[in-house]
Design a protein around this motif. Structure first.
Motif, PDB file in Angstrom:
ATOM      1  N   TRP A 534       1.079  -1.278   0.024  1.00 34.54           N
ATOM      2  CA  TRP A 534       0.047   0.201   0.242  1.00 34.54           C
ATOM      3  C   TRP A 534       0.753   1.335   0.045  1.00 34.54           C
ATOM      4  N   VAL A 535       1.000   1.862  -1.207  1.00 30.79           N
ATOM      5  CA  VAL A 535       2.012   2.833  -1.346  1.00 30.79           C
ATOM      6  C   VAL A 535       1.447   4.125  -1.608  1.00 30.79           C
ATOM      7  N   THR A 536       1.751   5.516  -1.160  1.00 29.46           N
ATOM      8  CA  THR A 536       1.527   6.817  -0.965  1.00 29.46           C
ATOM      9  C   THR A 536       1.823   7.078  -2.657  1.00 29.46           C
ATOM     10  N   LEU A 537       1.402   7.294  -3.600  1.00 31.10           N
ATOM     11  CA  LEU A 537       1.805   7.803  -4.900  1.00 31.10           C
ATOM     12  C   LEU A 537       2.190   9.365  -4.745  1.00 31.10           C
ATOM     13  N   LYS A 538       3.114   9.813  -5.241  1.00 29.07           N
ATOM     14  CA  LYS A 538       3.412  11.124  -5.474  1.00 29.07           C
ATOM     15  C   LYS A 538       2.671  11.800  -6.590  1.00 29.07           C
ATOM     16  N   PRO A 539       2.107  13.167  -6.524  1.00 24.09           N
ATOM     17  CA  PRO A 539       1.267  13.671  -7.488  1.00 24.09           C
ATOM     18  C   PRO A 539       1.905  13.888  -8.512  1.00 24.09           C
ATOM     19  N   GLU A 540       1.218  13.660  -9.881  1.00 20.90           N
ATOM     20  CA  GLU A 540       1.658  13.659 -11.261  1.00 20.90           C
ATOM     21  C   GLU A 540       0.812  14.586 -12.104  1.00 20.90           C
ATOM     22  N   SER A 541       1.268  15.444 -12.659  1.00 21.99           N
ATOM     23  CA  SER A 541       0.312  16.266 -13.823  1.00 21.99           C
ATOM     24  C   SER A 541       0.103  15.184 -14.846  1.00 21.99           C
ATOM     25  N   ILE A 542      -1.297  14.830 -14.863  1.00 19.03           N
ATOM     26  CA  ILE A 542      -1.713  14.048 -15.888  1.00 19.03           C
ATOM     27  C   ILE A 542      -2.820  14.343 -16.828  1.00 19.03           C
ATOM     28  N   THR A 543      -2.650  14.005 -18.047  1.00 20.22           N
ATOM     29  CA  THR A 543      -3.963  14.496 -18.864  1.00 20.22           C
ATOM     30  C   THR A 543      -4.962  13.321 -18.753  1.00 20.22           C
ATOM     31  N   MET A 544      -6.104  13.941 -18.231  1.00 15.45           N
ATOM     32  CA  MET A 544      -7.284  13.026 -17.809  1.00 15.45           C
ATOM     33  C   MET A 544      -8.344  13.180 -19.067  1.00 15.45           C
ATOM     34  N   ALA A 545      -8.188  14.100 -20.073  1.00 16.09           N
ATOM     35  CA  ALA A 545      -9.156  13.725 -21.318  1.00 16.09           C
ATOM     36  C   ALA A 545      -8.668  14.840 -22.455  1.00 16.09           C
ATOM     37  N   ASN A 546      -8.665  14.262 -23.454  1.00 16.96           N
ATOM     38  CA  ASN A 546      -8.363  14.940 -24.568  1.00 16.96           C
ATOM     39  C   ASN A 546      -9.557  15.230 -25.589  1.00 16.96           C
ATOM     40  N   PHE A 547      -9.574  16.365 -26.299  1.00 19.29           N
ATOM     41  CA  PHE A 547     -10.856  16.755 -27.215  1.00 19.29           C
ATOM     42  C   PHE A 547     -10.242  17.065 -28.609  1.00 19.29           C
ATOM     43  N   GLU A 548     -10.733  16.688 -29.558  1.00 18.15           N
ATOM     44  CA  GLU A 548     -10.466  16.761 -30.944  1.00 18.15           C
ATOM     45  C   GLU A 548     -10.916  18.065 -31.103  1.00 18.15           C
ATOM     46  N   ASN A 549     -12.208  18.545 -30.872  1.00 14.82           N
ATOM     47  CA  ASN A 549     -12.652  19.890 -31.336  1.00 14.82           C
ATOM     48  C   ASN A 549     -13.794  20.210 -30.250  1.00 14.82           C
ATOM     49  N   ILE A 550     -13.440  21.305 -29.576  1.00 18.39           N
ATOM     50  CA  ILE A 550     -14.372  22.101 -28.893  1.00 18.39           C
ATOM     51  C   ILE A 550     -14.714  23.135 -29.308  1.00 18.39           C
ATOM     52  N   ASP A 551     -15.915  23.923 -29.306  1.00 24.32           N
ATOM     53  CA  ASP A 551     -16.596  24.841 -29.905  1.00 24.32           C
ATOM     54  C   ASP A 551     -16.479  25.901 -28.885  1.00 24.32           C
ATOM     55  N   LEU A 552     -15.417  26.816 -29.070  1.00 23.70           N
ATOM     56  CA  LEU A 552     -15.074  28.039 -28.344  1.00 23.70           C
ATOM     57  C   LEU A 552     -15.823  29.060 -28.468  1.00 23.70           C
ATOM     58  N   ASP A 553     -16.804  29.122 -29.878  1.00 25.93           N
ATOM     59  CA  ASP A 553     -17.732  30.194 -29.998  1.00 25.93           C
ATOM     60  C   ASP A 553     -18.955  30.099 -29.126  1.00 25.93           C
ATOM     61  N   ALA A 554     -19.240  28.535 -28.820  1.00 24.11           N
ATOM     62  CA  ALA A 554     -20.329  28.184 -28.199  1.00 24.11           C
ATOM     63  C   ALA A 554     -19.962  28.472 -26.731  1.00 24.11           C
ATOM     64  N   LEU A 555     -18.852  28.070 -26.354  1.00 19.91           N
ATOM     65  CA  LEU A 555     -18.584  28.379 -25.104  1.00 19.91           C
ATOM     66  C   LEU A 555     -18.654  29.758 -24.497  1.00 19.91           C
ATOM     67  N   LEU A 556     -18.050  30.667 -25.278  1.00 22.37           N
ATOM     68  CA  LEU A 556     -17.829  31.869 -24.791  1.00 22.37           C
ATOM     69  C   LEU A 556     -19.025  32.805 -25.213  1.00 22.37           C
ATOM     70  N   ASP A 557     -19.678  32.445 -26.399  1.00 20.06           N
ATOM     71  CA  ASP A 557     -21.291  33.233 -26.711  1.00 20.06           C
ATOM     72  C   ASP A 557     -22.390  32.708 -26.103  1.00 20.06           C
ATOM     73  N   ASP A 558     -22.262  31.569 -26.021  1.00 20.34           N
ATOM     74  CA  ASP A 558     -23.656  31.028 -25.541  1.00 20.34           C
ATOM     75  C   ASP A 558     -23.499  30.470 -23.866  1.00 20.34           C
ATOM     76  N   GLY A 559     -22.162  30.413 -23.650  1.00 20.08           N
ATOM     77  CA  GLY A 559     -21.992  30.333 -21.993  1.00 20.08           C
ATOM     78  C   GLY A 559     -22.013  28.931 -21.407  1.00 20.08           C
ATOM     79  N   HIS A 560     -22.091  27.948 -22.494  1.00 15.54           N
ATOM     80  CA  HIS A 560     -21.601  26.414 -22.166  1.00 15.54           C
ATOM     81  C   HIS A 560     -21.510  25.701 -23.300  1.00 15.54           C
TER      82      HIS A 560
END
Length: 768
Positions: A534-560
């Motif tokens: 039972w070992v305590t793991l040191k924190p690591e910066s990890i990629t939890m999710a990748n996205f091929e295409n996020i609609d920035l216009d929808a995020l900034l204009d529509d708010g979600h």
């Protein structure tokens, strides 16, 4: 008050939102181990949390006058004791009992303080149970669920401590989220009563000072001295100031609503010449070895409790692991010097320039379309498997905050045992009840939206629970958009036998829409072939999710926006290598070591989470639950959609199809022991499976779901669960059916493989 940053888009809102030892005393018993763990805080009258749009504040130093201090100190301070029933916390400065004796209810008002209702309260100070109820003299040795902890001195035993915490309100001072600095003074006292009250002492008026994430809490010590070897000794001790908490080994992130941290204990050395010396640090005790501040220990050399505050001799089944410190939480509401009450609906004059509202003259059309206040909320379930039934331990589930160290691979105890939280800082675990999302709870963690326990054999069975993290700081540049959240959540599999935590997730999206969610991952490592690991793991910066295409216009204009992370079609290269000794999927060790081949049969759900994420899971024992491995649970592994909201928008329970992100609509999912093509249960059900029961069913891949009677489970804990079942001499089917009842109780109490093989029992004379 919002900070506006002008960009080519017109408007971006950036907000900072930070996220007792061998009392070889009085012949009552001897010191045992204790492991520090974080307890959840749900307390009556605590500073309430508000929605993101209620929390805008000026950056820099801020005055506060309603800070709430919450701390259960450690599990030993509310644990079963060798004599007197239990150790407990009481509000106020205790009076003089005149001798070492057990307290009685007749001592109310003289030895200990209560209000008219009998609650442990005194001025600003209250003692509160994990379920939010006040503690009383009658309930002092009970958990929130009413289970007695009396005499339970095994740190691994179920319900061995109450988890009660000290709550002090009306703290005054300043906080500076920008520099992670704070100065807060509380007025009030609380008392540590050990051995039913035969030895006790008090802390008064704690003051917190933090600069750049490091600091201390100081206060005043007072109480009474006693001697284990001479019960005639009883003297009032002279009050003295001293350090209550050190925060030097870790650091704290201070937000405009509060913060949480683990006071130093682990790894701290003391030279105290008490009745028992601090034991040397070893491989066995390193996860709980340490000491409280020296001032604390020096004072307790006189109370007789000295060695209850640092590690002395004892195994993990003694009290030693209960000595480690639990998390300390500070919350507060709107800074008192902010003229804006933050509510832009009840009083529009608070913010007449809010875009899209009357008085927003001078803004272009793009700005008027913008939604939200620039503070982002993240909603994500990760995948259905992280919220589904488990072959052992009841279910897999999400918990708010960073779970404390359980010390071994074991099912979390009834009521959560201080491991589980539904809310911590900016993070809340939500789950649907009917069509509405509500804050989850320990009791609901394994229930679906209809209130039915989730199952590994029922089609589309999962809780639909999700992490909701508010107060994300949104920033936009010409190269893209980023959102930084402050807070942690924990992913627990097998009822808590294996778990890890994600801290401070950050979404980064470039101008082309390509994005990723990164976070600091930490947790505990285990090994299927060595149950002592039972070992305590040191924190690591990890990629939890990748996205091929996020609609920035929808995020900034529509708010979600709602976007599904890359999983389908993603290949995992086995660079991290398997935690098992096997080399093929479905090998004799039942621990998949490579991604399955893509076929016409699995193509609807074939894929993987990001490379470094799976590599990290090699260490936790959850390796093959995050890619297609030719197992019966493969259809539940694809990533679920993630929603980012800049304003009031919150996805509802009906916004995602039951199988969203998990393959073709209506896809039939068979669990372990289910009949292929029907999705019907094969365990403890109506008997309508192909060879109904766990022993002969088939999984989604058409292959036998079990080998030689063992469940087809690809994690490191299949063998542990099987051995526990075998040791009980109960049929496999009975164990599965009782997975959330007797089976869990046995596992939690006996500690799986190693616990079953050793004699359970303690001789206090062994605990020096």
């Amino acid at each position: 008050m919002h900070t506006h940053t002008s960009t080519h888009r017109g408007r971006i809102l950036t907000r900072t939102a930070a996220g007792i030892a061998a009392l070889g005393l009085l012949g009552f018993g001897l010191t045992g181990p204790a492991q520090a763990m974080t307890a959840p805080y749900s307390v009556p009258g605590a500073a309430s949390t508000t929605s993101p749009e209620d929390e805008a504040t000026d950056s820099g130093e801020q005055d506060i006058d309603d800070a709430v201090f919450n701390w259960s100190v450690n599990d030993e301070s509310t644990g079963g004791s060798y004599f007197g029933g239990c150790n407990f916390l009481a509000a106020g400065e205790a009076g003089d009992s005149g001798m070492a004796r057990i307290w009685t209810d007749k001592d109310a008002g003289t030895l200990f303080k209560t209000n008219k209702d009998g609650n442990f309260t005194d001025g600003n100070v209250s003692i509160v149970k994990e379920n939010g109820k006040y503690s009383t003299f009658q309930s002092r040795c009970e958990t929130g669920d009413g289970a007695l902890v009396n005499g339970k001195v095994n740190a691994e035993a179920e319900n061995n401590h109450t988890g009660d915490s000290v709550r002090i309100t009306n703290g005054k001072g300043t906080v500076d989220p920008e520099t992670n600095s704070a100065s807060i003074q509380w007025k009030g006292s609380w008392t540590f009563a050990y051995y039913g009250g035969m030895t006790y002492w008090t802390i008064s008026d704690p003051k917190l000072e933090v600069e750049n994430g490091k600091g201390t809490i100081t206060g005043t010590y007072s109480g009474f001295g006693a001697d284990m070897d001479d019960l005639s000794i009883w003297k009032k001790l002279k009050a003295r100031d001293g350090t209550i908490v050190e925060l030097q080994n870790g650091s704290v992130d201070i937000s405009d609503k509060g913060f949480e941290f683990t006071p130093d204990f682990l790894g701290v050395k003391t030279g105290a010449d008490g009745r028992n010396l601090q034991t040397p640090k070893t491989a066995e005790n390193k996860s709980w070895w340490g000491a409280m501040p020296q001032d604390w220990i020096d004072f307790n050399l006189e109370t007789g409790q000295d060695s209850y505050w640092y590690t002395t001799a004892g195994a993990k089944t003694s009290i030693q692991p209960r000595k480690t410190t639990n998390d300390l939480e500070v919350t507060y509401s709107q800074p008192v010097d902010d003229p804006d009450d933050g509510d832009h609906t009840e009083n529009p004059d608070d913010n007449p320039k809010e875009p899209g509202k009357p008085g927003d003259d001078g803004k272009d059309d793009d700005d008027k379309k913008s939604a939200g206040d620039g503070s982002a909320t993240l909603y994500w379930s990760l995948n259905r498997e992280a919220n589904g039934g488990a072959f052992f331990g009841g279910c897999n589930f999400l918990s708010a905050g960073k779970a404390k160290d359980s010390g071994s691979a074991r099912v979390w105890p009834s009521g959560g045992g201080g491991f589980y939280k539904s809310k911590s800082g900016n993070v809340t675990i939500q789950k649907p009840t009917g069509s509405t999302f509500k804050e989850a709870s320990w009791d609901s963690r394994c229930l679906d939206a209809d209130g039915e326990a989730v199952s590994t054999s029922r089609k589309d069975s999962w809780t639909q629970s999700r992490v909701a993290i508010k107060d994300g700081e949104v920033s936009e540049t010409d190269s893209g958009v980023s959102v930084q959240w402050k807070g942690s959540f924990t992913v627990a599999f097998y009822g808590g036998m294996t778990y890890w935590s994600a801290t401070d997730p950050k979404l980064e999206v470039d101008s082309s829409g390509k994005g990723r969610l990164v976070a600091d991952l930490s947790g505990y490592g285990a090994d299927m072939f060595d149950s002592s690991k039972w070992v305590t793991l040191k924190p690591e910066s990890i990629t939890m999710a990748n996205f091929e295409n996020i609609d920035l216009d929808a995020l900034l204009d529509d708010g979600h926006i709602t976007a599904t992370p890359d999983y389908l079609g993603v290949k995992y290269d086995n660079k991290g290598k398997s935690g098992s000794s096997g080399s093929a999927v479905g090998g004799a060790d039942e621990n998949a070591s490579a991604q399955a081949k893509k076929t016409g049969e699995n193509s609807d759900y074939w894929g993987a989470f990001p490379q470094d994420f799976i590599d990290f899971q090699h260490k936790t024992g959850q390796y093959s639950y995050w890619f297609t491995s030719d197992g019966a649970r493969d259809p539940y592994k694809p990533a679920q959609p993630m929603t980012i909201s800049l304003g009031d928008y919150e996805p509802g329970a009906g916004d995602y199809a039951p199988g969203a992100g998990s393959g073709a609509p209506g896809q039939n999912v068979a669990g372990g022991g289910g009949q292929p093509g029907t999705g019907q249960a094969g365990v403890g059900g109506a008997g309508a499976g192909n060879g109904a029961g766990a022993g002969a069913g088939k999984g989604a891949d058409g292959k036998k779901s079990e080998k030689n009677g063992d469940i087809d489970d690809e994690t490191v804990f299949a063998q542990e669960a099987e051995e526990a079942r075998a040791a009980s001499e109960l049929p496999i089917r009975a164990w599965i059916v009782m997975g959330t009842g007797l089976a869990v109780a046995i596992v939690a109490g006996f500690g799986i493989r190693s616990g079953i093989r050793r004699h359970i029992g303690l001789d206090p004379s062994d605990l020096v």
